[in-house]
Write an enzyme that holds these catalytic residues in place. Structure first.
Site, PDB file in Angstrom:
ATOM      1  N   GLU A  37       0.805  -1.270   0.049  1.00 12.66           N
ATOM      2  CA  GLU A  37       0.040  -0.157   0.110  1.00 12.66           C
ATOM      3  C   GLU A  37       0.898   1.386  -0.019  1.00 12.66           C
ATOM      4  O   GLU A  37       0.546   2.160  -0.551  1.00 12.66           O
ATOM      5  CB  GLU A  37      -1.128  -0.060   1.393  1.00 12.66           C
ATOM      6  CG  GLU A  37      -2.241  -0.881   0.898  1.00 12.66           C
ATOM      7  CD  GLU A  37      -2.936  -0.515  -0.208  1.00 12.66           C
ATOM      8  OE1 GLU A  37      -2.993   0.588  -0.763  1.00 12.66           O
ATOM      9  OE2 GLU A  37      -3.567  -1.463  -0.876  1.00 12.66           O
ATOM     10  N   TYR A 120      -6.299   7.476   3.794  1.00  8.72           N
ATOM     11  CA  TYR A 120      -6.278   6.545   2.776  1.00  8.72           C
ATOM     12  C   TYR A 120      -5.610   5.180   3.159  1.00  8.72           C
ATOM     13  O   TYR A 120      -6.055   4.038   3.008  1.00  8.72           O
ATOM     14  CB  TYR A 120      -5.540   6.988   1.599  1.00  8.72           C
ATOM     15  CG  TYR A 120      -5.313   5.952   0.497  1.00  8.72           C
ATOM     16  CD1 TYR A 120      -6.258   5.662  -0.294  1.00  8.72           C
ATOM     17  CD2 TYR A 120      -4.020   5.474   0.507  1.00  8.72           C
ATOM     18  CE1 TYR A 120      -6.042   4.235  -1.129  1.00  8.72           C
ATOM     19  CE2 TYR A 120      -3.713   4.325  -0.334  1.00  8.72           C
ATOM     20  CZ  TYR A 120      -4.604   3.826  -1.083  1.00  8.72           C
ATOM     21  OH  TYR A 120      -4.508   2.963  -1.834  1.00  8.72           O
ATOM     22  N   ASP A 138      -8.917   7.708  -2.874  1.00  5.95           N
ATOM     23  CA  ASP A 138      -7.477   8.063  -3.527  1.00  5.95           C
ATOM     24  C   ASP A 138      -7.924   8.880  -4.817  1.00  5.95           C
ATOM     25  O   ASP A 138      -9.283   8.929  -4.866  1.00  5.95           O
ATOM     26  CB  ASP A 138      -6.774   7.082  -3.677  1.00  5.95           C
ATOM     27  CG  ASP A 138      -7.172   5.956  -4.800  1.00  5.95           C
ATOM     28  OD1 ASP A 138      -8.317   6.175  -5.333  1.00  5.95           O
ATOM     29  OD2 ASP A 138      -6.358   5.229  -5.172  1.00  5.95           O
TER      30      ASP A 138
END
Ligand code: SF4
Length: 367
Positions: A37, A120, A138
């Site tokens: 991520e 996020y 995002d």
């Protein structure tokens, strides 16, 4: 609460058939998911894949990453961009080792305490690694929601951004929230493209406002924040006794902290940047332009010019500076534009130490 038609059903059905087979989708290890991520922020999947594999091979656990040499971490990140992510990732590993008994926290309150983890990343990691019903937003999600629900205005900041988050919170399902979040981002990356979205392949076409009205190109609306800023940067090549001068960027820099470079300065014009640099190094430019590189960091468009120079003073430079051989140059982490200058130096400048004055040894092939 924003009222919007649920999209999870068609989206998950589509994802089950269309999802790409990606390395981080084959693991349940929270560490590996966290690494992926961090790498995927503002970076394309195909760019991330080799970095992800190499990184996990070198640092397979939080512990290995926590105690690694920071230069080695940056070196493995070299070319991936947004280097702050690598520094934050290591700082997060150190905090997890120290404060969380070596385990990634599974609550929103705790995970956002980790360096570099905003809403996020928290949403992505908690939903994918732990199956928590936490939303994420995002650039891809903003594009999809703005088109499906015809959301207007600047959705990247202020009230517009909060509105997208409210839609995201409302939409994220209790069942398979991790798959749903990945499906949303996958749709933005592969179908709901910025230019020419592939609406005929989209599982949301029946409920998408923009598609029904033929307004895809107008959403999301462009804002002032999307405008780019031009920056002029001057870099100097200085050589002495066969060694080249490089500098580690400080903690005070706006970007690329901790990365190495040929000494540089920024300005509104090249003249301004050049003056700053000549003053700091007590040097003057002695050769015409060696190379010009253009690149972009967030919304900053940087034009970088590289010149040969000579120091007018023998006074020692600060701790951030180092004189290194050409062979040593490759051991230091350089960001992409500086990497191009390094390649240029290795290809175009002689590797023998200067026998006379430094400038006489410069026999470059000028571009
Ligand atoms: Fe995007 Fe087209 Fe799908 Fe709407 S129908 S979400 S515009 S790809």
């Amino acid at each position: 609460m924003v009222s919007s038609q649920p999209i999870a059903g068609p989206l998950l059905k589509w994802y089950d058939k269309a999802k790409r087979d990606l390395p981080w989708r084959r693991t349940q290890d929270p560490y590996a998911i966290f690494v992926s991520e961090m790498m995927l922020q503002q970076t394309q999947v195909k760019t991330v894949i080799p970095y992800y594999g190499n990184f996990l091979k070198e640092f397979p656990t939080w512990k290995a990453l926590a105690k690694a040499n920071p230069d080695k971490v940056l070196k493995l990140w070299e070319g991936l961009g947004y280097y702050r992510r690598a520094r934050n990732l290591q700082a997060a590993a150190q905090m997890i080792a120290k404060d969380f008994k070596g385990k990634l926290p599974d609550s929103l309150d705790e995970i956002v305490k980790l360096p570099g983890v905003g809403r996020y990343s928290a949403g992505a990691v908690l939903s994918i690694a732990y199956g928590k019903r936490v939303p994420l937003v995002d650039g891809n999600v903003i594009r999809v929601f703005s088109r499906v629900f015809l959301l207007k205005g600047n959705l990247k900041a202020g009230e517009g951004h909060q509105q997208v988050w409210r839609v995201a919170e409302e939409q994220v399902p209790a069942q398979r929230p991790g798959d749903y979040n990945q499906a949303l981002m996958e749709l933005g990356a592969t179908v709901c493209l910025s230019d020419n979205p592939l609406c005929l392949l989209c599982p949301l076409i029946a409920i998408c406002g923009a598609s029904q009205k033929g307004l895809q190109a107008g959403f999301p609306e462009r804002s002032e924040a999307d405008k780019t800023v031009d920056i002029a940067m001057t870099c100097l090549f200085l050589e002495d006794k066969g060694k080249v001068l490089i500098k580690k960027r400080s903690e005070e820099e706006k970007w690329l902290k901790g990365m190495w470079e040929f000494p540089s300065a920024e300005g509104k014009t090249f003249e301004e940047a050049q003056k700053k640099l000549e003053k700091e190094l007590q040097a003057s430019i002695t050769l015409p332009l060696l190379k010009e590189v253009r690149h972009q960091i967030t919304h900053h468009k940087i034009k970088l010019r590289f010149f040969g120079a000579r120091r007018k003073s023998a006074k020692a430079l600060g701790k951030a500076y180092q004189w290194v051989t050409r062979a040593e140059l490759s051991k230091y982490p350089f960001a992409s534009a500086q990497n191009q200058l390094r390649d240029w130096v290795l290809k175009n400048t002689p590797s023998e130490p200067a026998k006379t004055s430094p400038q006489k040894s410069i026999r470059f092939k000028l571009e």
